[in-house]
Design an enzyme around this catalytic site. Sequence first.
Site, mmCIF file in Angstrom:
data_model
loop_
_atom_site.group_PDB
_atom_site.id
_atom_site.type_symbol
_atom_site.label_atom_id
_atom_site.label_comp_id
_atom_site.label_asym_id
_atom_site.label_seq_id
_atom_site.Cartn_x
_atom_site.Cartn_y
_atom_site.Cartn_z
ATOM 1 N N LYS A 184 0.853 -1.182 0.000
ATOM 2 C CA LYS A 184 0.000 0.000 0.000
ATOM 3 C C LYS A 184 0.886 1.227 0.000
ATOM 4 O O LYS A 184 2.023 1.203 0.463
ATOM 5 C CB LYS A 184 -0.953 0.020 1.203
ATOM 6 N N THR A 195 5.232 6.579 3.716
ATOM 7 C CA THR A 195 3.967 5.963 4.079
ATOM 8 C C THR A 195 3.644 4.870 3.095
ATOM 9 O O THR A 195 2.854 5.028 2.185
ATOM 10 C CB THR A 195 2.831 6.980 4.146
ATOM 11 N N GLU A 281 -1.137 10.074 -4.835
ATOM 12 C CA GLU A 281 -2.357 10.848 -4.605
ATOM 13 C C GLU A 281 -2.553 11.892 -5.702
ATOM 14 O O GLU A 281 -1.703 12.762 -5.907
ATOM 15 C CB GLU A 281 -2.296 11.515 -3.237
ATOM 16 N N ASN A 403 -4.893 16.250 0.317
ATOM 17 C CA ASN A 403 -4.114 16.484 1.526
ATOM 18 C C ASN A 403 -4.544 17.705 2.320
ATOM 19 O O ASN A 403 -4.207 17.850 3.488
ATOM 20 C CB ASN A 403 -2.630 16.557 1.170
ATOM 21 N N THR A 408 -10.274 15.495 7.748
ATOM 22 C CA THR A 408 -11.694 15.778 7.790
ATOM 23 C C THR A 408 -12.476 15.100 6.668
ATOM 24 O O THR A 408 -13.682 15.147 6.646
ATOM 25 C CB THR A 408 -11.927 17.303 7.703
#
Length: 408
Positions: A184, A195, A281, A403, A408
């Site tokens: 991942k 990450t 991303e 990002n 949220t």
Amino acid sequence: MYNVQQENFKVLENGNIATAKGFHAGGLHCGIRKQKIDFGWFYSDVPAQAAGVYTTNVFQAAPLKVTQESIAKENKLQAVVVNSGIANACTGEQGLTDAYDMRKLFAETVGVEEHLAAVASTGLIGELLPMEKIQTGISQIHTAEHQGAEKFETAILTTDTHEKGIAIELEIDGEKVVIGGAAKGSGMIHPNMATMLGFVTTDANISSEQLSTTLKKITNQSFNMITVDGDTSTNDMVLVLANGKAGNQPLTNAHSDWETFYSGLKFVCEYLAKEIARDGEGASKLVEVNVDGSFSDESAQAIAKSIISSNLVKTALHGADANWGRIITAIGYSGQSLNPDKVSIYLGDILVVENGIPHRFDEEEAKNYLLKDEVKILAKLGDGNGKATAWGCDLSYEYVRINASYRT
């Protein structure tokens, strides 16, 4: 997925982390995340030789500390459990206690010795694990509906857009050997581990010492040669487990089939690394940077990383702008010795800089090339025999959106 015959091995259609003999995997939703599967595991029927590499961030998360302790006892692992959604990083003594409890309960449930279990977490930093939900997840590990490698591949994802898994088959000592893997990673990806989580399984017979040396070397050519955004995180690792169930003679550098195994393991790691880079991303394309002709391989690696890490290069690629000046600039600040008058740059097959000066090219042809979902940059230096390849992606408006609202 794939059914490709390589020179020394075959990529298996629908191959995965549980394809090698004696491995099993699964995943489920335990409630850390609102709806997505968030809890996964894989294990071997027997203890496996193990090796790992870990993030260079000094803020190592609790799961990494526990996993390194597990491997250190006898260089073996048998089972790995992973949660997504919460990283269990920067959580102090309570976070470490939770990681130990997660390992203990998981090991008891799977039926392995505690030190043969590893734990991993990925997600939001600074929050404690919801241990009641973790315990609920562990209690359901043996339920039939939660079995399957595809569920594990899904469970470990965060902002990724797709699962990342592969398995190959090769022959050693006349025996069929399988190497499989899952990973991942989408954001906070940068050379030297970030990450991302990578897990590789094989039924090959190989010592942990040989496995560790090999993994470190291959990691420097694969996982440590990718970048998405230049951030190095707190949690990430690559683990390799080898349970020996294929029945081959022990693999060493002197084994007649060593190169076959090495090239297979490298292929799996490179594939997973490239899939992480491709899934950056907000990314719209995979970018491969090749450097050829540096004074050394190490110098070539540094230059390739400098190019692939440049936000100006990445944004130009997103806009399909053949702005080769940004590539030259990234080479120049890499800190490596080179002769600027020997540098040539290619975008795909299109020569844009020759021996340090502009080469006339068709702007429209270059733009059409850069609009593709896979783009290659070649920097030829003319200084020596050093070579390296790095992978990354473009930097888009979507990256900022993701990002800006991650919590949220």
